[in-house]
Write an enzyme that holds these catalytic residues in place. Structure first.
Site: not given
Ligand code: AP5
Ligand code: ZN
Length: 213
Positions: A13, A88, A127, A160, A171
């Site tokens: 994402k 979410r 990452r 992270r 997660r």
């Molecule tokens: P990356 O693009 O960084 O992945 P991502 O989908 O953004 O993953 P996240 O871990 O950020 O998602 P998340 O939903 O767990 O975390 P969030 O910050 O939203 O890619 C990952 C890695 O793979 C990178 O190293 C990249 O280079 C590599 N990569 C990417 N694409 C690739 C490909 N095609 N092939 C190979 N490698 C690839 O949330 C964190 C926390 O915040 C949650 O746990 C929760 O506590 C809180 N939170 C956030 N939003 C909410 C909400 N709406 N409600 C409640 N709590 C929330």
């Molecule tokens: Zn992300």
């Protein structure tokens, strides 16, 4: 355009959203990035969110709905936005619809980044991020020019706190229980495009562009 990107942790994402944002001149609103900034700055919001985030659980709907409501009102988001990591839960999706209804607008497309859980641990544990810009690298799939250093600023990269195999399990559990129903919520509205998120990054971008054209 008003877009939502849904997918499990590590599905890409945060890698794809900045590309789409630039192509369509949208604002990129990532609740995870906003919450991490609040935690780092020790704001009242950050203090409330920290424990859930460290444990891989969702923070409360009220907190995230509040930050999104404020953000989408900003002038820079009036042309459209891409929501990364929000909504979410079904409650968050309903609250978002209420706010958009009042403005007479709606979500145009939901990109469902579908990927097998088995691939995600390697993506998450490899990452590296540049915290102030949100730029994301991967030690194997998207390495920086110099290990541990941001390509643009030369500043250090960090990992992270929730990017461990153990926290990833929580997660993923939260994703399957609480977020997958959101995909069904939008499927009923007929706005979901499934994306094969296990493909290499450039191929994923091509799929996304097709879904949006
Ligand atoms: P990356 O693009 O960084 O992945 P991502 O989908 O953004 O993953 P996240 O871990 O950020 O998602 P998340 O939903 O767990 O975390 P969030 O910050 O939203 O890619 C990952 C890695 O793979 C990178 O190293 C990249 O280079 C590599 N990569 C990417 N694409 C690739 C490909 N095609 N092939 C190979 N490698 C690839 O949330 C964190 C926390 O915040 C949650 O746990 C929760 O506590 C809180 N939170 C956030 N939003 C909410 C909400 N709406 N409600 C409640 N709590 C929330
Ligand atoms: Zn992300």
């Amino acid at each position: 355009k008003r877009l939502v990107v849904i997918g499990p942790p590590g599905s890409g994402k945060g890698t794809q959203s900045p590309i789409i944002k630039d192509e369509y001149c949208l604002c990129h609103l990532a609740t995870g990035d906003m919450l991490r900034a609040a935690v780092a700055a020790k704001t009242p919001l950050g203090i409330k969110a920290k424990e859930a985030m460290d444990n891989g659980q969702l923070v409360s709907d009220d907190l995230v709905v509040g930050i999104i409501n404020d953000a989408i009102k900003k002038p820079s988001c009036q042309k459209g936005f891409i929501l990364d990591g929000f909504p979410r839960t079904v409650v968050q999706a309903q609250k978002l619809d209420e706010v958009l209804d009042k403005q007479g607008v709606k979500i145009d497309k939901v990109l469902n980044f579908a990927i097998d859980d088995a691939i995600l641990e390697e993506r998450i544990t490899g990452r590296w991020i540049h915290p102030s810009s949100g730029r994301t690298y991967h030690s194997k799939y998207a390495p920086p020019k110099v290990a541990g250093v941001d390509d643009v600023t030369g500043e250090p990269l960090i990992q992270r706190k929730d990017d461990t195999a153990a926290v990833l399990k929580s997660r993923l559990e939260a994703f399957h229980k609480q977020t997958e129903p959101v995909i069904d919520y939008y499927k009923k509205k007929g706005v979901v495009a499934d994306i094969h998120a296990e493909k290499p990054p450039k191929e994923v971008t091509v799929e996304v562009e097709k879904a949006l054209s």
